[in-house]
Design an enzyme around this catalytic site. Structure first.
Site, PDB file in Angstrom:
ATOM      1  N   VAL A   1      11.307 -19.641  25.496  1.00 59.30           N
ATOM      2  CA  VAL A   1      12.293 -20.539  26.145  1.00 59.30           C
ATOM      3  C   VAL A   1      11.648 -21.541  26.718  1.00 59.30           C
ATOM      4  O   VAL A   1      10.595 -21.470  27.575  1.00 59.30           O
ATOM      5  CB  VAL A   1      13.417 -19.984  26.872  1.00 59.30           C
ATOM      6  CG1 VAL A   1      14.429 -20.970  27.279  1.00 59.30           C
ATOM      7  CG2 VAL A   1      13.878 -18.758  26.216  1.00 59.30           C
ATOM      8  N   CYS A   2      11.972 -22.755  26.424  1.00 55.15           N
ATOM      9  CA  CYS A   2      11.393 -24.124  27.024  1.00 55.15           C
ATOM     10  C   CYS A   2       9.761 -24.153  27.112  1.00 55.15           C
ATOM     11  O   CYS A   2       9.162 -23.977  26.086  1.00 55.15           O
ATOM     12  CB  CYS A   2      11.854 -24.068  28.466  1.00 55.15           C
ATOM     13  SG  CYS A   2      11.895 -25.783  29.318  1.00 55.15           S
ATOM     14  N   THR A   3       9.112 -24.257  28.243  1.00 49.52           N
ATOM     15  CA  THR A   3       7.781 -24.332  28.412  1.00 49.52           C
ATOM     16  C   THR A   3       7.181 -22.936  27.944  1.00 49.52           C
ATOM     17  O   THR A   3       5.839 -22.671  28.275  1.00 49.52           O
ATOM     18  CB  THR A   3       7.224 -24.974  29.308  1.00 49.52           C
ATOM     19  OG1 THR A   3       7.579 -24.607  30.592  1.00 49.52           O
ATOM     20  CG2 THR A   3       7.551 -26.657  29.442  1.00 49.52           C
TER      21      THR A   3
END
Length: 237
Positions: free
Chosen positions: A105-107
């Site tokens: 998720v995300c970075t």
């Protein structure tokens, strides 16, 4: 789909400076899957703070984790330190290579990239770090959720819920995933259409890029070091 009578071990990585929604959004979904054990693992058993100060405590340490069937890697500003932490990267690499499925998720995608796991893989991440994916040998795909084989990669923050529902359907079937979505009353109706760089007003986007410029510069420098370590050549990088 994996038969429901097959027990699944699901684990999330926890670290200082995580974005809690990257962690708790998917937790809300995956913890509801039938016949699973969901635990959160940290480098130590110490409580950490998310990037806004929320206290979070792991269930166990990385060393105590079993072989996971599903590995969940969230992001957040603290991802910077994790990307050059050999203990965590070794654990992520070992778990990802033996897991049935991986969710980033995300970075969190950059953590997988730092572990050398994105080479040749389709991937996405938060819009502010999307341009860094080639440094890890990834194939950037500008979508909210990207599926690459048994891996699911979600873009920024709230996209983790969508990614987790996608993974839930892969693991236990669409009916189970739909039931979880209903239990969560997950039917977003945002008051503004400003959730992506493509839809945000130019002034809002410019201000957001300025606000993220500090962490973006640090991420670029780290990505360049990782690319050199992995032997990835980036044109113009």
């Amino acid at each position: 789909m994996i038969p429901t009578d097959t027990h699944l071990q699901i684990g999330s990585l926890l670290f200082e400076g995580v974005d809690q929604i990257d962690l708790t959004g998917p937790f809300e979904v995956l913890s509801r899957l039938p016949n699973t054990t969901y635990r959160i693992y940290g480098k130590t058993a110490d409580t950490v703070r998310d990037l806004k100060g929320l206290r979070l405590t792991p269930d166990a340490t990385l060393a105590d984790a079993p072989r996971l069937d599903v590995l969940h890697v969230p992001g957040g500003y603290g991802q910077e330190a994790v990307m050059e932490d050999d203990v965590i990267l070794d654990w992520v690499r070992a778990q990802a290579l033996s897991a049935r499925s991986v969710l980033s998720v995300c970075t969190g995608a950059l953590i997988l990239g730092a572990a050398g796991l994105l080479v040749g893989r389709r991937a996405t991440t938060h819009w502010s770090a999307f341009d860094l994916l080639p440094y890890f040998g990834a194939i950037p795909v500008n979508q909210r959720v990207v599926v690459d084989g048994s891996w699911v990669l979600a873009a920024g923050v709230t996209a983790g819920i969508d990614g987790a529902l996608t993974l839930a359907a892969e693991l236990r079937g669409e009916d189970v995933a739909r039931a979880i979505q209903l239990q969560m009353a997950y039917a977003p109706e945002p008051p503004f259409n400003s959730g992506t760089p493509e839809t945000a007003p130019p002034a809002i986007l410019a201000a957001a890029r300025t606000a993220a410029s500090g962490i973006s510069a640090k991420r670029l420098a780290t990505a360049q070091r990782v690319a050199a370590r992995l032997g990835v050549e980036v044109t113009g990088g």
